[in-house]
Design an enzyme around this catalytic site. Structure first.
Site, PDB file in Angstrom:
ATOM      1  CG  ASP A   1      28.154  47.896  61.088  1.00  0.00           C
ATOM      2  OD1 ASP A   1      29.008  48.705  60.714  1.00  0.00           O
ATOM      3  OD2 ASP A   1      27.017  48.219  61.452  1.00  0.00           O
TER       4      ASP A   1
ATOM      5  CD  GLU B   1      45.876  34.977  25.161  1.00  0.00           C
ATOM      6  OE1 GLU B   1      46.765  35.128  24.322  1.00  0.00           O
ATOM      7  OE2 GLU B   1      44.673  35.054  24.875  1.00  0.00           O
TER       8      GLU B   1
END
Ligand code: ADP
Length: 679
Positions: free
Chosen positions: A199, A557
């Site tokens: 909630d 990379e």
């Protein structure tokens, strides 16, 4: 920290939510890493009250384990928890609620939904006698430290247990249930709370564990409902969970582009029936084929009378709209936690354990929350007391106080929703109507369509002219620009990619080449400009967020020209020999695609409002030589407007990121919970 070896137990209680398993698994790993005997309590407080009956006591198995060196890998709980079926697993465990647990037992838990150790609502624990039984079972099993993951009820229970603890221990000693030595040894219960609730209803923290996934589930359903609503030109009234909190309904309304929302903290006007009908009719006049109204389960009117989805549907049928009611129900709780919940639960559980280890008699116990975008320890007692202020404010019809208690983002959320919907009243048209260009530049990132939608709707509310510039700078150069209408952007709230078209072409090759730099040569650029930060790399200078980027560092990379992911994969493959194989998978453009997460859509919309407000504020300086050109930055949860020049100063262009590695504090913990340090 005392020299005494700690015994930590972890339980989940109250309503289940996604992310609880990540919290339990992390707490278990951290406790083991810190050299503690580590237990889980099945079925929440019910398990504490029931204990292990006459079963053999735990607590001795690792009396000789040393810090780090002897992390117990498994107590063979294995499939017992994984099956989620206590009778179908190891039957010797089925009548035991307090179970010693090891590293291997919690492998792979982080991505699993619900709570594998079970949760329950326990009436007995609400009574003092029940809590005395719980205290006895904790002491009997040698447990001196407890992590409770649950909602406000569970954390209230934890606070009461902590307060009563010294008396409970004294009573147990007086009636001979525990020895004097035990009473002395367990005089203090170390306790820490994790807020698990779909909630997002605790005022002390910005986001509870499970709320983000629940919002995701709701928005998935709303997407499905939207398409059928549109096909049949129907109205749908959708009831969502949230008890007395409107967060799920409001955020789902923003993220899915609903037409009207009903929430408890901000009841609709007295004549809501008329207001609703009038506004929905307006959207139909704009050409909309569907109407979506989101109703929080706790929605009320100004007199505190409930507003139910059926009541809303009756009004819509009055308009002769083909109206359906959908109550989303328990699907909202379930499924695999999203990345946000996994990270939130993990970071908070790490801190819960650190708080436990630092706890000592006389110190406050903590709930681990998140404020201003950072994991933060909050005093348990005061946080629970603060949380009670909100229902009181609503009960006394002090709705503006209720809104304040919900915090700034909730308040911004209301504003954002109203700008996006037709539900806006009393907004004056601007005295100085502006023409505002909206453009996407660079690579697509989740939420950029929602941002453009909000900017268009903001402009229309204020009497400005929104212009959509297609295909980034390329389109601007070619004059691919057209006026936006209200309906044109309607479906953009949740769509992925870029509805405007996007490309990476910049007018110059580096950052300093952006439009503001060209002002000296071209008068039309002497206008205020603002950049809304949108990138999936989370790498913009002067912007902070919560993320664990170690994986990114390791496998990116660009992290090293030699140690590329493919190379590391080859090494693993070779070294794994007969034991394991290794494959290399590169995630690239799929990261930019598909439906953006609801929280991205909400945040993008909120920031778009800030951008438009900035442009309105500075429109007067449009003729000056140097009107502001800025970027939105978010630091410690605060939205700031930062001059582009200042941002450039903090950019590390070589690595395409900011010069401050604000996430580096997380790195040591990634090593711990991945098991890297133990190996
Ligand atoms: P949530 O934690 O999700 O808000 P509940 O309100 O149902 O869920 O609370 C979960 C459990 O926490 C209850 O079943 C009860 O065992 C315990 N609890 C809640 N409120 C109290 C309280 N005031 N005193 C003691 N225990 C409580």
């Amino acid at each position: 920290m005392s020299d005494q070896k700690r015994s930590v137990a972890i339980l989940t209680s109250g309503g289940d939510c996604a992310g609880m398993n990540a919290a339990v698994a992390t707490a278990v790993k951290m406790a083991l890493y810190r050299g503690c005997n580590t237990y889980v309590v099945r079925e929440g407080y019910e398990g504490l009250v029931k204990g292990n009956g006459d079963a053999e006591l735990g607590g001795q198995a690792d009396a000789n384990a040393k810090y780090l060196n002897d992390i117990p890998l498994s107590y063979n709980c294995g499939d017992f928890f994984r099956l989620g079926d206590f009778d179908g697993g190891d039957s010797s465990l089925s009548h035991r609620y307090i179970v010693q647990i090891g590293w291997d037992d919690v492998r792979g838990w982080s991505q699993m939904g619900g709570t594998l150790i079970g949760t329950a609502r326990c009436k007995e624990f609400r009574e003092r006698e029940g809590r005395r039984k719980a205290a006895y079972n904790l002491i009997r099993n040698g447990i001196d430290s407890l992590v409770v993951c649950g909602g406000d009820g569970s954390l209230t229970g934890a606070d009461i247990l902590r307060t009563e603890w010294p008396e409970l221990v004294a009573e147990l000693r007086d009636i001979g249930k525990i020895t004097d030595k035990q009473a002395e040894r367990f005089i203090h219960l170390h306790i820490a709370g994790l807020v698990g609730s779909i909630d997002n209803d605790l005022t002390c923290t910005e986001l509870t564990i499970g709320a983000s996934t629940a919002l995701q589930r709701i928005c998935e359903s709303l997407n499905s409902i939207s398409s059928t609503a549109s096909s049949h030109s129907r109205a749908f009234v959708v009831e969502v969970m949230g008890r007395h909190c409107g967060w799920l309904a409001l955020m789902a309304g923003i993220a899915s582009g609903a037409d009207y929302v009903f929430i408890p903290e901000r009841p609709p006007p007295d004549d809501w029936r008329h207001d609703l009908k009038e506004k929905l009719l307006k959207t139909r006049e704009q050409g909309k084929r569907k109407s979506i109204v989101v109703v929080a389960e706790g929605a009320i009117d100004c007199e505190l009378e409930p507003i139910t989805s059926d009541m809303v549907a009756t009004e819509l049928r009055d308009l002769h709209l083909d109206t359906r009611v959908t109550t989303l129900g328990h699907t909202q709780r379930g499924g695999s936690p999203d990345a946000n919940d996994r990270i939130l639960a993990t970071l908070q559980a790490i801190d819960a354990l650190e708080a436990l280890m630092e706890d000592a008699p006389g110190k406050p116990s903590y709930i681990i929350g998140i404020t201003q975008g950072r994991v933060k320890r909050l005093p348990l007692r005061e946080s629970i007391a603060h949380n009670n202020l909100l229902p009181e404010a609503i009960k006394e019809k002090r709705f503006s106080d209720a809104m304040k208690l919900r915090g700034k983002e909730f308040h911004d959320g209301i504003k954002t929703f109203l700008y996006n919907s037709i539900q806006m009243d009393g907004e004056a048209l601007s005295d100085e109507p502006l023409t505002i260009g909206i453009m996407h530049v660079g690579a697509p990132a989740g939420g950029i369509n929602a941002a453009a939608r909000t900017a268009v709707r903001f402009c229309l509310h204020h009497g400005h002219t929104p212009l959509l510039i297609q295909n980034g700078f390329k389109g601007l150069i070619k004059g691919q620009i057209d006026k936006a209408k209200w309906l044109r952007v309607d479906s953009w709230a949740s769509s992925g990619g870029s509805e405007l078209g996007i490309n990476r072409l910049l007018p110059d090759t580096d950052f300093s080449g952006i439009l503001s730099e060209a002002r000296h040569n071209y008068a039309p650029f002497r206008i205020p400009m603002i950049v809304l930060p949108a990138t999936l790399s989370n790498n913009l200078p002067l912007n902070e967020g919560i993320t664990l980027t170690r994986m990114d560092e390791d496998l990116n990379e660009k992290a090293s020209s030699v140690y590329k992911a493919s190379f590391i994969s080859d090494i693993f493959g070779k070294e794994g020999g007969e034991i394991f194989d290794s494959r290399y998978e590169r995630l690239s453009h799929q990261l930019q695609g598909d439906t953006p997460s609801p929280l991205d859509r909400v945040e993008a919309s909120r920031l778009a409002v800030k951008c438009c407000e900035f442009l309105e504020k500075h429109a007067g300086s449009a003729c000056a030589w140097d009107p502001p050109s800025a970027m939105i930055t978010i630091r410690q949860g605060e939205i700031q407007i930062t001059p582009v020049a200042q941002m450039v100063e903090h950019a590390d262009f070589a690595y395409r990121r900011g010069d401050e590695k604000w996430w580096s504090a997380c790195e040591q913990y990634v090593d711990i919970i991945s098991g890297r340090l133990s190996i």
